[in-house]
Design a protein around this motif. Structure first.
Motif, PDB file in Angstrom:
ATOM      1  N   ALA A  27       0.841  -1.201   0.000  1.00 49.26           N
ATOM      2  CA  ALA A  27       0.000   0.000   0.000  1.00 49.26           C
ATOM      3  C   ALA A  27       0.877   1.252   0.000  1.00 49.26           C
ATOM      4  N   ALA A  28       1.958   1.217   0.738  1.00 48.46           N
ATOM      5  CA  ALA A  28       2.852   2.370   0.769  1.00 48.46           C
ATOM      6  C   ALA A  28       3.539   2.551  -0.585  1.00 48.46           C
ATOM      7  N   ALA A  29       3.843   1.442  -1.257  1.00 42.25           N
ATOM      8  CA  ALA A  29       4.508   1.523  -2.558  1.00 42.25           C
ATOM      9  C   ALA A  29       3.582   2.080  -3.631  1.00 42.25           C
ATOM     10  N   ALA A  30       2.283   2.004  -3.414  1.00 41.66           N
ATOM     11  CA  ALA A  30       1.324   2.489  -4.402  1.00 41.66           C
ATOM     12  C   ALA A  30       1.325   4.016  -4.507  1.00 41.66           C
ATOM     13  N   LYS A  31       1.814   4.696  -3.493  1.00 34.69           N
ATOM     14  CA  LYS A  31       1.858   6.159  -3.519  1.00 34.69           C
ATOM     15  C   LYS A  31       2.942   6.600  -4.508  1.00 34.69           C
ATOM     16  N   PRO A  32       2.588   7.479  -5.453  1.00 32.21           N
ATOM     17  CA  PRO A  32       3.585   7.872  -6.452  1.00 32.21           C
ATOM     18  C   PRO A  32       4.745   8.666  -5.860  1.00 32.21           C
ATOM     19  N   ASN A  33       5.938   8.463  -6.398  1.00 34.92           N
ATOM     20  CA  ASN A  33       7.121   9.216  -5.992  1.00 34.92           C
ATOM     21  C   ASN A  33       7.177  10.488  -6.830  1.00 34.92           C
ATOM     22  N   LEU A  34       6.602  11.541  -6.339  1.00 34.69           N
ATOM     23  CA  LEU A  34       6.495  12.772  -7.103  1.00 34.69           C
ATOM     24  C   LEU A  34       7.785  13.587  -7.115  1.00 34.69           C
ATOM     25  N   ARG A  35       8.720  13.293  -6.249  1.00 38.40           N
ATOM     26  CA  ARG A  35      10.012  13.987  -6.288  1.00 38.40           C
ATOM     27  C   ARG A  35      10.754  13.653  -7.580  1.00 38.40           C
ATOM     28  N   ALA A  36      10.486  12.490  -8.118  1.00 44.37           N
ATOM     29  CA  ALA A  36      11.132  12.083  -9.367  1.00 44.37           C
ATOM     30  C   ALA A  36      10.663  12.942 -10.544  1.00 44.37           C
ATOM     31  N   CYS A  37       9.604  13.703 -10.370  1.00 48.19           N
ATOM     32  CA  CYS A  37       9.053  14.531 -11.443  1.00 48.19           C
ATOM     33  C   CYS A  37       9.738  15.886 -11.579  1.00 48.19           C
ATOM     34  N   TYR A  38      10.635  16.223 -10.686  1.00 45.81           N
ATOM     35  CA  TYR A  38      11.266  17.535 -10.705  1.00 45.81           C
ATOM     36  C   TYR A  38      11.940  17.828 -12.045  1.00 45.81           C
ATOM     37  N   ASP A  39      12.546  16.802 -12.654  1.00 47.83           N
ATOM     38  CA  ASP A  39      13.215  16.995 -13.937  1.00 47.83           C
ATOM     39  C   ASP A  39      12.251  16.909 -15.121  1.00 47.83           C
ATOM     40  N   GLY A  40      10.961  16.736 -14.837  1.00 49.35           N
ATOM     41  CA  GLY A  40       9.954  16.703 -15.896  1.00 49.35           C
ATOM     42  C   GLY A  40       9.779  15.360 -16.549  1.00 49.35           C
ATOM     43  N   LYS A  41      10.430  14.326 -16.026  1.00 43.63           N
ATOM     44  CA  LYS A  41      10.330  12.990 -16.611  1.00 43.63           C
ATOM     45  C   LYS A  41       9.927  11.997 -15.531  1.00 43.63           C
ATOM     46  N   CYS A  42       8.660  11.597 -15.584  1.00 37.97           N
ATOM     47  CA  CYS A  42       8.173  10.614 -14.626  1.00 37.97           C
ATOM     48  C   CYS A  42       6.841  10.066 -15.119  1.00 37.97           C
ATOM     49  N   LYS A  43       6.438   8.964 -14.541  1.00 37.76           N
ATOM     50  CA  LYS A  43       5.137   8.361 -14.835  1.00 37.76           C
ATOM     51  C   LYS A  43       4.555   7.901 -13.510  1.00 37.76           C
ATOM     52  N   THR A  45       0.559   6.786 -11.385  1.00 39.86           N
ATOM     53  CA  THR A  45      -0.886   6.598 -11.332  1.00 39.86           C
ATOM     54  C   THR A  45      -1.369   7.252 -10.051  1.00 39.86           C
ATOM     55  N   PHE A  46      -2.464   7.990 -10.137  1.00 38.38           N
ATOM     56  CA  PHE A  46      -2.968   8.692  -8.958  1.00 38.38           C
ATOM     57  C   PHE A  46      -4.459   8.450  -8.811  1.00 38.38           C
ATOM     58  N   THR A  47      -4.922   8.507  -7.570  1.00 38.81           N
ATOM     59  CA  THR A  47      -6.345   8.353  -7.259  1.00 38.81           C
ATOM     60  C   THR A  47      -6.917   9.621  -6.645  1.00 38.81           C
ATOM     61  N   LYS A  48      -6.030  10.509  -6.177  1.00 33.57           N
ATOM     62  CA  LYS A  48      -6.424  11.790  -5.594  1.00 33.57           C
ATOM     63  C   LYS A  48      -5.603  12.876  -6.276  1.00 33.57           C
ATOM     64  N   PRO A  49      -6.076  14.120  -6.233  1.00 31.37           N
ATOM     65  CA  PRO A  49      -5.268  15.212  -6.790  1.00 31.37           C
ATOM     66  C   PRO A  49      -3.889  15.258  -6.133  1.00 31.37           C
ATOM     67  N   VAL A  50      -2.879  15.571  -6.934  1.00 30.48           N
ATOM     68  CA  VAL A  50      -1.506  15.646  -6.438  1.00 30.48           C
ATOM     69  C   VAL A  50      -0.852  16.931  -6.924  1.00 30.48           C
ATOM     70  N   LYS A  51       0.237  17.293  -6.286  1.00 31.18           N
ATOM     71  CA  LYS A  51       1.023  18.433  -6.746  1.00 31.18           C
ATOM     72  C   LYS A  51       2.484  18.111  -6.513  1.00 31.18           C
ATOM     73  N   PHE A  52       3.335  18.678  -7.381  1.00 34.52           N
ATOM     74  CA  PHE A  52       4.759  18.459  -7.255  1.00 34.52           C
ATOM     75  C   PHE A  52       5.502  19.640  -7.853  1.00 34.52           C
ATOM     76  N   ARG A  53       6.754  19.776  -7.481  1.00 37.39           N
ATOM     77  CA  ARG A  53       7.591  20.866  -7.982  1.00 37.39           C
ATOM     78  C   ARG A  53       8.311  20.421  -9.242  1.00 37.39           C
ATOM     79  N   VAL A  54       8.565  21.381 -10.129  1.00 38.31           N
ATOM     80  CA  VAL A  54       9.363  21.130 -11.327  1.00 38.31           C
ATOM     81  C   VAL A  54      10.440  22.209 -11.449  1.00 38.31           C
ATOM     82  N   ALA A  55      11.434  21.912 -12.246  1.00 38.03           N
ATOM     83  CA  ALA A  55      12.531  22.847 -12.471  1.00 38.03           C
ATOM     84  C   ALA A  55      12.027  24.107 -13.168  1.00 38.03           C
ATOM     85  N   LYS A  56      12.709  25.198 -12.942  1.00 41.53           N
ATOM     86  CA  LYS A  56      12.322  26.491 -13.523  1.00 41.53           C
ATOM     87  C   LYS A  56      12.401  26.485 -15.044  1.00 41.53           C
ATOM     88  N   LYS A  57      13.202  25.608 -15.627  1.00 40.36           N
ATOM     89  CA  LYS A  57      13.379  25.587 -17.084  1.00 40.36           C
ATOM     90  C   LYS A  57      12.079  25.328 -17.846  1.00 40.36           C
TER      91      LYS A  57
END
Length: 119
Positions: A27-43, A45-57
């Motif tokens: 169950a804990a592994a099902a939560k997406p790792n959104l820190r990996a999205c900072y560089d703009g490359k990630c995949k 699955t979500f069940t609730k709204p999420v937010k994450f930071r991305v690089a300024k570029k």
């Protein structure tokens, strides 16, 4: 003989408890790792709204928000991606982007949706 009985009971108890313990990490592994999205490359699955930071570029606000919502216009669930004043609604199979951040929506289900950011 007494020692064998205790060992057997201990083993039986471990086998009964193990499935409950094994379910917790899954169950804990099902939560997406959104820190990996900072560089703009990630995949993920979500069940609730999420937010994450991305690089300024990518020319976006500090946070990127992703949610699944019903669209009266499309007549179906869509994935909504927004940051600052920019918003994109995407149906299943949609490829596009928000500012310089590209993404694709491979699937939308009753439970949630999957999105792939490609930078």
């Amino acid at each position: 003989m007494h020692r064998k009985a205790i060992t057997a009971l201990t083993l039986a108890a471990a086998l009964v408890v193990t499935p409950a313990l094994a379910a917790t990490p899954a169950a804990a592994a099902a939560k997406p790792n959104l820190r990996a999205c900072y560089d703009g490359k990630c995949k993920f699955t979500f069940t609730k709204p999420v937010k994450f930071r991305v690089a300024k570029k990518f020319g976006l606000d500090r946070w990127v928000h992703v949610a699944k919502e019903w669209s009266d216009y499309a007549g179906q669930d869509v994935v909504v991606v927004w940051s600052g004043g920019s918003t994109v609604s995407a149906t299943e199979g949609f490829s596009g982007g928000i500012n310089k951040l590209d993404f694709r929506v491979p699937s939308i289900t009753d439970q949630g949706a999957t999105i792939r950011f490609t930078g």
